[in-house]
Design a protein around this motif. Structure first.
Motif, PDB file in Angstrom:
ATOM      1  N   ALA A   1      30.647  41.887  41.826  1.00 50.86           N
ATOM      2  CA  ALA A   1      32.050  42.000  41.434  1.00 50.86           C
ATOM      3  C   ALA A   1      32.886  40.778  41.882  1.00 50.86           C
ATOM      4  CB  ALA A   1      32.695  43.264  41.616  1.00 50.86           C
ATOM      5  N   LEU A   2      32.788  40.607  43.009  1.00 53.23           N
ATOM      6  CA  LEU A   2      33.540  39.552  43.622  1.00 53.23           C
ATOM      7  C   LEU A   2      33.123  38.287  42.925  1.00 53.23           C
ATOM      8  CD1 LEU A   2      35.597  38.491  45.770  1.00 53.23           C
ATOM      9  CD2 LEU A   2      33.800  38.489  47.410  1.00 53.23           C
TER      10      LEU A   2
ATOM     11  N   ALA B   1      34.587  37.893  39.633  1.00 50.54           N
ATOM     12  CA  ALA B   1      36.157  37.726  39.620  1.00 50.54           C
ATOM     13  C   ALA B   1      36.395  36.166  40.351  1.00 50.54           C
ATOM     14  CB  ALA B   1      36.806  38.499  40.764  1.00 50.54           C
ATOM     15  N   LEU B   2      35.694  35.503  41.104  1.00 50.81           N
ATOM     16  CA  LEU B   2      35.904  34.167  41.558  1.00 50.81           C
ATOM     17  C   LEU B   2      35.500  33.220  40.253  1.00 50.81           C
ATOM     18  CD1 LEU B   2      34.553  34.068  45.132  1.00 50.81           C
ATOM     19  CD2 LEU B   2      37.134  34.056  44.484  1.00 50.81           C
TER      20      LEU B   2
ATOM     21  N   ARG C   1      35.500  33.777  37.077  1.00 54.24           N
ATOM     22  CA  ARG C   1      36.709  33.951  36.260  1.00 54.24           C
ATOM     23  C   ARG C   1      37.992  33.213  36.723  1.00 54.24           C
ATOM     24  NH1 ARG C   1      41.267  37.748  34.662  1.00 54.24           N
ATOM     25  NH2 ARG C   1      41.237  37.756  36.821  1.00 54.24           N
ATOM     26  N   ARG C   2      38.187  33.060  37.840  1.00 56.35           N
ATOM     27  CA  ARG C   2      39.442  32.336  38.383  1.00 56.35           C
ATOM     28  C   ARG C   2      38.836  31.054  38.195  1.00 56.35           C
ATOM     29  NH1 ARG C   2      42.992  32.462  42.877  1.00 56.35           N
ATOM     30  NH2 ARG C   2      44.643  31.311  42.096  1.00 56.35           N
TER      31      ARG C   2
ATOM     32  N   ILE D   1      39.014  40.529  44.958  1.00 58.51           N
ATOM     33  CA  ILE D   1      39.436  40.256  43.401  1.00 58.51           C
ATOM     34  C   ILE D   1      40.846  40.184  43.387  1.00 58.51           C
ATOM     35  CG2 ILE D   1      39.021  41.509  41.527  1.00 58.51           C
ATOM     36  CD1 ILE D   1      36.543  42.370  42.420  1.00 58.51           C
ATOM     37  N   TRP D   2      41.463  41.028  43.915  1.00 56.49           N
ATOM     38  CA  TRP D   2      43.023  41.240  43.944  1.00 56.49           C
ATOM     39  C   TRP D   2      43.574  39.705  44.152  1.00 56.49           C
ATOM     40  CZ3 TRP D   2      44.402  46.421  46.623  1.00 56.49           C
ATOM     41  CH2 TRP D   2      44.134  47.335  45.783  1.00 56.49           C
ATOM     42  N   ALA D   3      43.013  39.285  45.366  1.00 57.88           N
ATOM     43  CA  ALA D   3      43.545  37.753  45.659  1.00 57.88           C
ATOM     44  C   ALA D   3      43.253  36.711  44.625  1.00 57.88           C
ATOM     45  CB  ALA D   3      42.775  37.267  47.028  1.00 57.88           C
ATOM     46  N   SER D   4      42.575  37.101  43.597  1.00 54.92           N
ATOM     47  CA  SER D   4      42.168  35.930  42.668  1.00 54.92           C
ATOM     48  C   SER D   4      43.194  35.972  41.439  1.00 54.92           C
ATOM     49  CB  SER D   4      40.765  36.064  42.181  1.00 54.92           C
ATOM     50  OG  SER D   4      40.458  37.169  41.337  1.00 54.92           O
ATOM     51  N   GLY D   5      44.348  36.504  41.508  1.00 52.86           N
ATOM     52  CA  GLY D   5      45.363  36.432  40.696  1.00 52.86           C
ATOM     53  C   GLY D   5      45.465  37.523  39.744  1.00 52.86           C
ATOM     54  N   PRO D   6      46.427  37.445  38.891  1.00 54.58           N
ATOM     55  CA  PRO D   6      46.533  38.946  37.879  1.00 54.58           C
ATOM     56  C   PRO D   6      45.450  38.960  36.955  1.00 54.58           C
ATOM     57  CG  PRO D   6      47.887  36.814  37.154  1.00 54.58           C
ATOM     58  CD  PRO D   6      46.980  36.485  38.508  1.00 54.58           C
ATOM     59  N   PRO D   7      45.062  40.399  36.525  1.00 58.35           N
ATOM     60  CA  PRO D   7      44.109  40.449  35.529  1.00 58.35           C
ATOM     61  C   PRO D   7      44.462  39.879  34.156  1.00 58.35           C
ATOM     62  CG  PRO D   7      45.420  42.542  35.931  1.00 58.35           C
ATOM     63  CD  PRO D   7      46.207  41.400  36.743  1.00 58.35           C
TER      64      PRO D   7
ATOM     65  N   GLY E   1      40.038  43.667  37.564  1.00 61.43           N
ATOM     66  CA  GLY E   1      39.844  42.528  37.914  1.00 61.43           C
ATOM     67  C   GLY E   1      41.132  41.508  38.363  1.00 61.43           C
ATOM     68  N   GLY E   2      42.133  42.088  38.814  1.00 57.48           N
ATOM     69  CA  GLY E   2      43.193  41.265  39.206  1.00 57.48           C
ATOM     70  C   GLY E   2      44.150  42.364  40.277  1.00 57.48           C
ATOM     71  N   SER E   3      45.252  41.351  40.760  1.00 59.29           N
ATOM     72  CA  SER E   3      46.189  42.126  41.837  1.00 59.29           C
ATOM     73  C   SER E   3      46.679  43.410  40.817  1.00 59.29           C
ATOM     74  CB  SER E   3      46.721  41.302  42.406  1.00 59.29           C
ATOM     75  OG  SER E   3      47.278  40.353  41.333  1.00 59.29           O
TER      76      SER E   3
ATOM     77  N   HIS F   1      47.266  38.940  50.788  1.00 60.26           N
ATOM     78  CA  HIS F   1      45.958  39.019  50.690  1.00 60.26           C
ATOM     79  C   HIS F   1      45.279  38.628  51.813  1.00 60.26           C
ATOM     80  CE1 HIS F   1      46.594  39.551  46.414  1.00 60.26           C
ATOM     81  NE2 HIS F   1      47.174  38.297  46.486  1.00 60.26           N
TER      82      HIS F   1
ATOM     83  N   LEU G   1      42.396  40.859  54.584  1.00 59.81           N
ATOM     84  CA  LEU G   1      40.778  40.443  54.609  1.00 59.81           C
ATOM     85  C   LEU G   1      40.521  39.716  56.102  1.00 59.81           C
ATOM     86  CD1 LEU G   1      41.009  38.668  50.982  1.00 59.81           C
ATOM     87  CD2 LEU G   1      39.338  40.410  51.873  1.00 59.81           C
TER      88      LEU G   1
ATOM     89  N   LEU H   1      41.141  31.601  49.076  1.00 57.49           N
ATOM     90  CA  LEU H   1      42.633  31.964  49.034  1.00 57.49           C
ATOM     91  C   LEU H   1      43.601  30.951  48.533  1.00 57.49           C
ATOM     92  CD1 LEU H   1      43.620  34.237  51.971  1.00 57.49           C
ATOM     93  CD2 LEU H   1      43.405  34.852  49.450  1.00 57.49           C
TER      94      LEU H   1
END
Lengths: 89, 93, 87, 227, 480, 499, 96
Positions: free
Chosen positions: B78-79, B82-83, B85-86, D80-86, D214-216, E105, E109, E146
């Motif tokens: 999952a992580l 997400a990365l 996607r970012r 995942i939250w840190a990677s921005g808004p969903p 998938g987002g904060s 964040h 962590l 980050l």
């Protein structure tokens, strides 16, 4: 040990490995993802066969649910971007 | 014992297939799938060595380890997604 | 009885392996999903039989989870984000 | 070395490794200790407070592993939250899917409760139950609920940490009254484990669902809506 | 009954939970947790020094069914370093991130990572190590990402994949050992393991997996971009602590678990890789265009030094000479931990003030940021291995060992590495006195420079002059 | 706490602590900085006085700190260390005064004086080092603390000079480290003991000992500027004059030369070194350096460059003396350690005064400067005559002993070297003196920045060269005085030869 | 009697599964495949479940089996619909 069971084992393992290969060698990402989900399904049968119902439950719950959904979403995004994603890390 | 050996072999083959695929492919998604297959291979080895025949109760410890391992694998996948996607978003900008 | 059940399981597994071919070959994603659907149902069947053979009633729970989540997987497969949604 | 040669080399090396590994594992299996930990676990099972040996391992014998496992899950969702808004998610479901969701979600939640409860005696437990909850979240989001049924703001955060928090609270409380970290006193094990498992189920469900979103999460005090 | 072993893990974990639940107060929670955790670990280290080995059976089951935590001298030494560095990083981070959006964040962590590191050092169970390793990995990756830049994300993904590959490989080794011996407890396994293909393969698998995480050349490829693109406090923690933790496990495996079975040829192989790391890492550091990149490559090189000790340790008979080598190895690792953290913190400061960290354009730091330059100089002293740093003492002992064992290639590598380290360190320091100053846009608040300065002084003066205390601490039930 | 166990450490700290404090002073806190500097220098002199008294009283001064089992930081005061301690403490005092005057108003003085003090601490540490590892430690610290001084001005030339300096000294340091570790592996902890400790080793290790000797000499030869390792020295001339003075007279080159003395006498033992055939090679190296340095000095037209090559040449007198087997040669080398320091620092002070006061950097611009700056030129003249070896300046004493030492050692060719070198010395110094005293001054000085008042330049610039010149003269005139440097060196030589 | 009946039911279930699979593999176009598939697997599982219910140790077990069948039918129907929609879309994009 009944011969049927051995046959079952062989068939199961054969299917599992064939599926894994098909999934890993697949040229197309979306296909690989679907095959991976099916792989999880077969794996569940393996866990069941090896008398690990707890593991089977977990595999079923996570593979068909969350993990599958996540991977499908990712594959869809890539497909939408169209480009061959060979340049990814 | 034959069953355990058989499934151990299957697990090891999955591990090696996954490793091969991991090393040979560059796309993130493929590497992730490869890693998951590798992980499944290792889990299969664990479960196979917990198996003690159709009559005997299996060893619960490897089962528990595999459950933990599955959770860890899902978290990591999952992580990574997400990365990924970012990163796509960052590259689009 | 168990011997017969094992044969059933074996046959089911064989049909599963056969439908894998459709899963692998497609040609379209929908075909694969259909195969996956069939595989899921067959998997449920095998699990139920195995539950009987191995006297592991818990496998019925696994089958239940399977049945429930098959729909989730299909939904995840067929849905698309709004900007692509045809309807 | 050219690319093709390298590929061939890697392939051959991995094939050889597979053979060696199988040989070695066979050795280990054939010569290894036949019983391993199975008899020990079976012997200790009655004192563990649960009937399912796997649950006993996960929540009693090796509870510390499970604590860290929940922390891993937490780390993933924090990342995942840190990677921005969903992203926006999906459009509201059309009729067939909506119908499906209507009965599937309650059933999933029911199944989660069942797996949690049965986990003490039979296969099942917090993770499987949590995964069912998460599946409910996935279906909800697919059907057009952007936050997958998760609460807003800080409540979501509280939910996500609930599992580790319950573990730590129980463990440290036991340590404070002299039992040692995560050492359940005899007779109380069952309820302590069930408490932890309940919290863990909620946390796992929320965490996995949040991972799918998938987002904060939108921030704000509990109940405050800033969407 | 207060169990300091459990506290070392639970305290930062509690802090992490609080910081998740109350993101607005994350910074305050983080700082308080940092102080409390350091105090708790200090208590543990003092206990170890005074009373010897500490061990606790979690859940009261005892090995092999349950999991134990254990602190010997080696663990205590690394815990002490880790927690001091982590405290300094926390203090620095509280200024670095301030009340900015990343703080919510960062803190949870970071505290998770901290807990996991402490957990790794205390772990006495192979599978528990795997879980802790994954926690370290995921938290570290999330932290490294980050900044959210493209480079950082690419690097983090690569880091994550490498880290997962390492963990899975390690896990396969664990499976093999469990299959062969039916236990996961390190102590029991140490007694059970006998030489043979099984033990060998398991060692290869576990070492292979861990050396990816420890960034042993040539499996270091993920490290420079990941450490070079993370926010400065994160880089500091990654370079100083995270790779060190993986290395610690390799050390435990080789000289705690395997001791009798580890043979010279394999140790030589690791030593050669270490030599490659020293030369290649230093050379790349010399060519790096950015300060943080340089620091990251320097980590690759410094990890190589640690592996150079392996053939010597394997060749040495148990006894004083071997204990000296082991202590020197630990001293080296500790010195590098402090110094590299200091270097990254200083680099972060420069980056904040100059707006970039391109070495060619960093002129006049000695005039504009004297304290930061001083930190870099002190850290460089340790990285080069000059006196009066702990690294010098360690290098002296490493050279002694190599000469005594007749490993002249090792001597040459160490000497060449020293010169290369001097060369890359002084690329920046040489410019520091330049008079075409880069426009630095910072008014330096003194307290922001204190953590890095404290770290650098510890590495250079503290460990250099008081390194002898380490020998006493390591007597406590370390690897034999 | 006993004084005997703390005094050596205190002597090192008496400059290190002020140095560290000075870093934290603000640029404009001139008074505080001056006070700290001078207080440190004074305290150090007093402590050294105490040390000398104690040593004559046969007290043993030793500070120890364990770095690791078998590795100890040992500061130990013996007769030889006192020589360098006294020299560096005394000259530090003088140079500090000079530097305060010289750098008046220039930027970043806190940094400068901080490193300046640390540099002296390192030198004193080298002098007091009681074993090889301690020596190596302070030797490396010296490199680190002098680097910022060379780079201080921050100009491209300064940066380049510093880089070259660093490259040479780091390579030297690495070689020294390798040799030191190797030696310690062979022989155990290497303490500096009169007449050495290696002769007791088994014969089959002698080959290794020879190899180690060359490693050590190569490492030390960089700082001692032995040809071909001297390349950094002329480049380092870009540093401010007090730094050059310090580098050339007290700290860096002396550290190298002193190290060679230590290795030959107190590690190998001079007899053992002779037996291994090492001394001859050292003598040849030193001789080449002496001649080569002198020839190059002749070719320079910058004053400081000329002085730099002169240093290359003159420092090797110490190595030559060390290599001449026999007490007389030893005495010659040792006294030159002090004498060269005093004379060379005088010369650099003089050159610094010319540059700072009148902007004179080239030999050609020296015309008539003796009339404008008679006192400085007087001091400069004493220094130059001493270098040539003209009695009664101290340099004569050195050359005298070196000469008879060479005869005793049956190295007659060394006399020739000395003669040639003295001729060359004369050839490159006398024209300077001639220009300064006998040519007419130009209409305007290149850049007169300190106007002539009651004194020809600032008092703080004028007093130090006068003091050092007076000392150089006094050491020559009263060479035979009891407790003088010469007597002290006789004592050392007697002990090293077991007489 | 019961085991025989159960066996028969199981065998019939098996047959439908086989039929479904053959249909999936052999039928030429996507929509007929879909129909064959849904019919077959619902019936196949149905007979299988019926057979197993006969062998069930207790009523709760039997109830679960029945529930699973129900679930599969309902979910299968929805899934078939969704897949069909997707197939239509795909057909518009890329001819079969």
């Amino acid at each position: 040990m009944t011969p049927d069971l051995v046959l079952f084992d062989l068939l199961l393992i054969g299917a599992l490995l064939a599926l894994a290969s098909a999934c890993l060698f697949s040229a197309e990402l979306q296909r690989a993802v679907i095959l991976f989900i099916v792989f999880g399904l077969l794996l569940t049968l393996v866990w069941a066969r090896l008398q690990a119902p707890d593991v089977a439950l977990a595999e079923a719950a996570i593979g068909a649910g969350l993990s599958g959904a996540l991977l499908l979403a990712a594959a869809r995004r890539l497909a939408r971007r169209g480009g061959r994603p060979e340049d990814r890390p | 014992m034959i069953t355990a050996l058989l499934y151990t072999a299957a697990g090891l083959l999955l591990f090696c297939l996954g490793l091969w695929s991991f090393l040979m492919h560059r796309p993130l998604l493929r590497k992730l799938i490869a890693l998951n297959v590798m992980g499944s291979g290792v889990f299969l080895v664990f479960v196979a060595l917990a198996y003690r025949g159709p009559e005997g109760a299996p060893d619960p410890v490897p089962h528990a380890l595999v459950l933990t391992g599955i959770v860890v694998a899902v978290s990591a996948t999952a992580l990574a997604l997400a990365l990924g996607r970012r990163l796509e978003e960052a590259e689009r900008d | 009885m168990n011997g017969f059940l094992l044969v059933i399981a074996l046959v089911l597994l064989a049909t599963m392996a056969a439908s894998l071919i459709r899963g692998v070959h497609g040609p379209a994603a929908a075909d694969r999903m259909m195969a996956a659907q069939l595989l899921g149902t067959t998997g449920v069947g095998i699990l139920l039989v195995l539950a009987q053979v191995l006297t592991l009633p818990a496998l019925v729970d696994v089958a239940l989870v399977f049945a429930l989540l098959a729909a989730v997987a299909t939904a995840a497969f067929t849905r698309r984000p709004p900007d692509e949604e045809g309807d | 070395m050219t690319g093709a040669a390298l590929r061939a080399f890697v392939t051959i090396a991995i094939a050889l490794a597979a053979g060696v590994l199988w040989w070695v594992f066979s050795l280990a299996l054939l010569e290894g200790p036949g019983e391993r930990l199975a008899p020990l676990a079976a012997e200790a099972l009655p004192r563990s407070g649960v009937g399912n040996p796997v649950t006993a391992v996960l929540l009693n014998f090796r509870a510390y592993d499970t604590l860290l496992e929940l922390a891993v899950l937490l780390a993933a969702v924090l990342g995942i939250w840190a990677s921005g808004p969903p992203d926006r998610g999906f459009a509201p479901a059309e009729i067939v899917l909506a119908g499906l969701v209507d009965w599937l979600v309650p059933l999933l939640i029911l199944a989660a409760g069942y797996l949690l409860w049965v986990g003490g005696q039979a296969p099942g437990g917090a993770f499987q139950a949590g995964a069912m909850l998460a599946a409910a979240g996935v279906v909800l989001r697919l059907a057009g609920t952007p936050r997958a049924g998760l609460p807003r703001g800080d409540w979501q955060r509280v939910l996500v940490v609930a599992g580790v928090a319950a573990f730590l609270a129980v463990g440290l409380a036991l340590m404070a009254i002299g039992h040692g970290f995560l050492t359940y006193p005899p007779g109380h094990a069952k309820w302590l484990i069930l408490t932890i498992e309940t919290a863990a189920t909620l946390a796992i469900g929320a965490t996995l669902a949040a991972a799918y979103v998938g987002g904060s999460p939108p921030d704000g005090p509990p109940g405050e809506d800033r969407a | 009954m207060i169990d300091t072993l459990a506290l070392a893990i639970t305290l930062p974990l509690l802090g992490a939970l609080a910081a998740v639940a109350r993101p607005r107060a994350a910074r305050a929670i983080g700082l308080i947790t940092a102080l409390v955790t350091t105090a708790g670990v200090a208590a543990l280290v003092i206990e170890v020094a005074q009373f010897g080995l500490r061990r606790t059976d979690l859940g009261g089951w005892g090995a092999p069914l349950g999991i134990a935590l254990q602190a010997d001298g080696l663990a205590a030494a690394l815990l002490a370093m880790t927690n001091l560095v982590a405290l300094a990083v926390s203090l620095y981070a509280s200024d670095y991130f301030g009340d900015g959006p990343i703080r919510r964040h960062f803190w949870p962590l970071w505290l998770l990572l901290w807990a996991a590191l402490n957990g790794l050092f205390l772990a006495a169970d192979l599978f528990n190590i795997y879980v802790a390793l994954e926690l370290v990995g995921l938290a570290a990756v999330a932290l490294a990402a980050l900044t959210g830049t493209r480079e950082a994300l690419t690097a983090s993904l690569r880091y994550l994949l490498a880290s997962l590959l390492g963990a899975i490989t390690y896990l396969l080794g664990v499976a093999l050992l469990y299959a062969a011996h039916g236990t996961l407890d390190l102590g029991q396994l140490a007694n059970a393991i006998a030489e043979g293909p099984v033990a060998w393969t398991a060692l290869v698998l576990m070492t292979g997996g861990l050396s990816i995480k420890a960034a042993l050349w040539p499996m270091h490829f993920w490290l420079p971009p990941a450490h070079g693109n993370a926010p400065a406090p994160v880089s500091a923690a990654l370079s100083a602590l995270v790779v060190k933790a993986a290395f610690y496990l390799v050390l435990r495996l080789w000289f705690g678990l395997y001791d009798t079975a580890a043979t010279l040829a394999a140790a030589h192989f690791l030593g050669f890789l270490g030599a490659g790391a020293v030369l290649w890492g230093s050379w790349q550091a010399l060519r790096a265009e950015r300060l943080k990149r340089m620091a990251a490559y320097s980590t690759v090189a410094q990890m190589g030094y640690l592996f150079l000790f392996f053939p010597l340790l394997a060749a040495a008979e148990p006894g004083a000479a071997r204990e000296d080598l082991l202590a020197a190895l630990v001293l080296f690792a500790l010195s590098h931990g402090f110094a590299k953290a200091a270097l990254f913190l200083a680099a972060g400061h420069i980056q904040q003030c100059a707006g970039h960290d391109r070495i060619a354009e960093l002129s006049g730091t000695a005039q504009r940021l004297p304290a930061t330059t001083f930190v870099i100089a002190l850290a460089s002293v340790t990285l080069i291995g000059l006196p009066p740093s702990g690294a010098f003492t360690a290098k002296w002992l490493l050279l002694s060992g190599a000469i005594a064992a007749g490993q002249w290639w090792g001597v040459l590598v160490v000497l060449a590495g020293t010169l290369l380290a001097a060369a890359y360190s002084f690329r920046l320091l040489g410019r520091a006195f330049g008079f075409e100053p880069t426009p630095y846009r910072c008014i330096t608040a003194v307290h922001t420079e204190v953590p890095a300065l404290a770290l650098a002084l510890t590495a250079t003066l503290g460990l250099g002059l008081a390194g002898d205390a380490l020998w006493t601490l390591l007597q406590v039930g370390g690897p034999r | 706490m006993t004084l005997t166990a703390w005094l050596p450490a205190l002597i090192v700290l008496s400059s290190a602590i002020p140095g560290l404090v000075i870093f934290f002073l603000k640029e404009e806190q001139v008074a505080a900085r001056t006070l700290l500097n001078m207080a440190g220098a004074t305290v150090k002199l007093l402590l050294v006085g105490l040390l000398i008294l104690g040593i004559q009283d046969h007290q043993v001064f030793e500070s120890r700190l364990a770095l690791a089992p078998g590795l100890e930081l040992v500061l130990h005061a013996d007769a030889l260390s006192v020589l360098l301690v006294a020299l560096s403490s005394g000259l530090w005092f003088v140079t500090t005064i000079y530097a305060i005057g010289y750098l008046e108003g220039s930027p970043y003085r806190s940094r400068f004086f901080g490193f300046f003090s640390l540099c002296v601490s390192a030198t004193v540490g080298i002098a007091l080092a009681g074993n090889l590892i301690t020596f190596v430690i302070f030797y490396e610290i010296l490199t680190l603390t002098t680097y910022p001084l060379v780079a201080h001005r921050g100009t491209p030339q300064a940066t380049r000079g510093a880089r070259i300096y660093l490259a040479y000294t780091m390579i030297g340091g690495v070689l020294l480290l390798a040799g030191a570790v190797w030696l310690q592996v062979l022989a155990g902890p290497v303490d500096f003991i009169e007449r050495g400790m290696l002769a007791a080793l088994p014969v089959e290790r002698f080959g290794q000992l020879q190899a180690i000797f060359f490693l050590l000499i190569a490492g030390l030869g960089v700082k001692a500027a032995l040809v071909p390792l001297h390349g950094w020295l002329p480049q380092a001339m870009v540093a401010p004059a007090p730094v050059s003075a310090l580098l050339h007279a007290v700290a860096v080159v002396k550290a190298g030369a002193f190290g060679i003395v230590r290795i030959v006498y107190d590690v190998y033992g001079v007899e053992f070194a002779q037996a291994l055939g090492l001394l001859t090679i050292l003598a040849v190296l030193a001789s080449i350096t002496i001649v080569y340095g002198s020839v190059l000095a002749l070719l320079q037209d910058g004053i400081k460059k000329r002085l730099a090559y002169s240093t290359v040449s003159q420092v090797s007198y110490i190595a030559l003396g060390t290599a001449l087997f026999g007490p007389l040669g030893t005495i010659g080398g040792l006294v030159h350690l002090v004498h060269q320091g005093l004379m060379k620092i005088t010369l650099f002070f003089g050159a610094g005064n010319y540059a700072e006061t009148l902007g004179i950097h080239k030999v050609a611009d020296l015309d008539g400067v003796g009339r404008r700056m008679p006192w400085t030129t007087l001091a400069f003249t004493i220094g130059a005559l001493g270098m040539i070896g003209i009695p009664p300046v101290a340099g004569f004493i050195s050359k005298w002993y070196l000469g008879i030492g060479a005869l005793k050692a049956e190295m007659d060719w060394a006399i020739l070297i000395l003669a040639v070198s003295s001729l060359l010395n004369a050839a490159y110094f006398l024209p300077l003196l001639y220009r300064a005293w006998f040519r007419d001054p130009p209409a305007a000085w290149p850049k007169e920045s300190i106007p002539r008042g009651a004194l020809e330049t600032r008092a703080s610039l004028l007093v130090p060269p006068l003091i050092t010149a007076a000392l150089a003269l006094a050491l020559g005139l009263f060479a035979a005085a009891p407790f003088g440097v010469l007597e002290w060196c006789r004592l050392i030589a007697a002990r090293e030869y077991g007489l | 009697m019961v085991p025989w009946l159960a066996s028969a039911l199981l065998a019939v279930g098996c047959f439908f599964y086989l039929a479904g699979t053959v249909g999936l593999l052999r039928l030429p176009d996507r929509f007929s495949r879909l129909h064959a598939l849904t019919k077959a697997d619902n019936l196949g599982l149905g007979f299988l479940v019926l057979g197993l219910i006969l062998l069930a140790p207790d009523w709760l077990y039997a109830l679960k089996l029945a529930l699973i069948w129900l679930l599969v039918i309902v979910a299968g129907a929805s899934a078939a619909h969704l897949i069909a929609k997707r197939a239509v879309r795909e057909q518009e994009e890329t001819p079969q």
